[in-house]
Write an enzyme that holds these catalytic residues in place. Structure first.
Site, PDB file in Angstrom:
ATOM      1  N   GLN A 292       0.662 -12.048   9.778  1.00 49.02           N
ATOM      2  CA  GLN A 292       1.192 -10.802   9.191  1.00 49.02           C
ATOM      3  C   GLN A 292       0.398  -9.552   9.581  1.00 49.02           C
ATOM      4  O   GLN A 292       0.951  -8.465   9.696  1.00 49.02           O
ATOM      5  CB  GLN A 292       1.228 -10.961   7.671  1.00 49.02           C
TER       6      GLN A 292
ATOM      7  N   ARG B 154      -9.338  -8.989   3.155  1.00 45.22           N
ATOM      8  CA  ARG B 154      -8.330  -8.404   4.054  1.00 45.22           C
ATOM      9  C   ARG B 154      -8.524  -6.888   4.132  1.00 45.22           C
ATOM     10  O   ARG B 154      -8.501  -6.298   5.216  1.00 45.22           O
ATOM     11  CB  ARG B 154      -6.937  -8.739   3.502  1.00 45.22           C
TER      12      ARG B 154
ATOM     13  N   SER C  61       4.107  -6.459   2.802  1.00 46.68           N
ATOM     14  CA  SER C  61       2.755  -6.428   3.379  1.00 46.68           C
ATOM     15  C   SER C  61       1.728  -6.990   2.392  1.00 46.68           C
ATOM     16  O   SER C  61       1.768  -8.173   2.059  1.00 46.68           O
ATOM     17  CB  SER C  61       2.418  -4.998   3.812  1.00 46.68           C
ATOM     18  N   LEU C  62       0.832  -6.160   1.883  1.00 45.71           N
ATOM     19  CA  LEU C  62      -0.143  -6.582   0.866  1.00 45.71           C
ATOM     20  C   LEU C  62       0.559  -7.312  -0.288  1.00 45.71           C
ATOM     21  O   LEU C  62       0.033  -8.278  -0.853  1.00 45.71           O
ATOM     22  CB  LEU C  62      -0.869  -5.345   0.324  1.00 45.71           C
TER      23      LEU C  62
ATOM     24  N   GLN D 204       0.826  -1.210   0.000  1.00 44.59           N
ATOM     25  CA  GLN D 204       0.000   0.000   0.000  1.00 44.59           C
ATOM     26  C   GLN D 204       0.858   1.257   0.000  1.00 44.59           C
ATOM     27  O   GLN D 204       1.875   1.321   0.681  1.00 44.59           O
ATOM     28  CB  GLN D 204      -0.896  -0.022   1.248  1.00 44.59           C
TER      29      GLN D 204
ATOM     30  N   HIS E 287      -0.387  -3.700  11.035  1.00 46.79           N
ATOM     31  CA  HIS E 287       0.697  -4.502  11.619  1.00 46.79           C
ATOM     32  C   HIS E 287       0.911  -4.185  13.103  1.00 46.79           C
ATOM     33  O   HIS E 287       2.037  -4.023  13.561  1.00 46.79           O
ATOM     34  CB  HIS E 287       1.992  -4.339  10.812  1.00 46.79           C
TER      35      HIS E 287
END
Length: 294
Positions: free
Chosen positions: A244, A113, A88-89, A9, A195
């Site tokens: 995660q 998500r 991440s993503l 992101q 996170h």
């Protein structure tokens, strides 16, 4: 050895993926399929929308995923990774490109998500901030000594650590980081504390979705955010994906481990060049490039 890496992101921009849509029949089919799966016209927002529309988590995450994954599919036989990773993503993009998840299942998981994260953000006001120019251990120490939810969230590169938590916790941590000698402590324009423990409600929802989704053996190992090492075991991949959401993204450690394991070249697949820049912070001369279509 060649590594393909996938951004997270923040890499989005208006017009992303439009060239793929207009020049590749494969890409066009996949974008149209994505509109059907999501139940709204995401391509219209990606190609011609406003920055505000694109910045919504429920749009941003599938948009970046689509740009990355469709580009990897268009590369066809020239896409030959020895290792993959995503920030991440981006880990979901890496898993689809790597053959662990199907395009359809990956997109559905990313959308679930995004919605779950948005819900968690709405439930409790929270945010993130980038701390520049301090040792990671010092930032961790500052976070540990604040009586609020505030944790290290993204280890992006040496000297750049993003923290995540309650608005008050982030405010206090930024002040303390400056007092400790940080070059900068910048609040980030994000909707919530990604996170961090504040994402626990989203983690629970995502866990159910992941456990119901078929995973297959990939064509090469994936270096996952939670462990910063190569993983091939399907159950381990699933568990790390679930963890995660509330665990830190160990990107600094991931880059260092990939290089230690013999990575000689990094190709970024998707919008922007953020990850290439982070690799250069680890080794200025490291060969990086953007994936592109001829």
């Amino acid at each position: 050895m060649k590594a393909y890496v996938f951004p997270g992101q923040g890499a989005q921009f208006i017009g992303m993926g439009k060239d793929l849509y207009e020049t590749s029949p494969i890409a066009k089919d996949l974008f149209e399929k994505a509109n059907e799966i999501l139940g709204f016209n995401i391509t219209e927002i990606m190609f011609n929308g406003t920055n505000e529309e694109l910045k919504e988590t429920k749009v941003t995450q599938p948009a970046i995923f689509l740009h990355s994954v469709i580009l990897a599919k268009v590369l066809g036989t020239s896409f030959k990774p020895d290792m993959v990773a995503g920030h991440s993503l981006g880990e979901f993009s890496a898993l689809v490109a790597n053959g662990v998840l199907s395009f359809e299942d990956g997109l559905k998981l990313v959308y679930q998500r995004a919605l779950a994260m948005q819900e968690a953000c709405d439930a409790e006001p929270s945010t993130m901030a980038a701390i520049l120019g301090l040792e990671d251990t010092k930032v961790e120490e500052i976070c540990a000594n604040i009586d609020e939810v505030v944790v290290a969230a993204n280890y992006n590169c040496p000297g750049q650590l993003v923290i995540s938590g309650s608005k008050k916790g982030i405010e206090i941590a930024c002040e303390k980081a400056k007092e400790a000698g940080a070059k900068r402590a910048l609040p980030l324009p994000v909707g919530g504390a990604f996170h961090s423990p504040l994402m626990e409600p989203a983690r629970e929802k995502l866990e159910m979705a992941i456990q119901e989704t078929p995973f297959a053996n990939g064509i090469c190992p994936v270096y996952q955010n939670v462990t910063a090492r190569a993983v091939s075991d399907i159950n381990e991949i699933k568990n790390n994906l679930i963890a995660q959401l509330t665990a830190p993204v160990k990107w600094t450690q991931t880059m260092q481990q990939m290089i230690a394991d013999g990575c000689e070249e990094v190709i970024e697949v998707g919008p922007g060049k953020v990850l290439q820049g982070l690799f250069k912070k680890v080794d200025r001369k490291f060969p990086t490039s953007s994936a592109g279509i001829e």
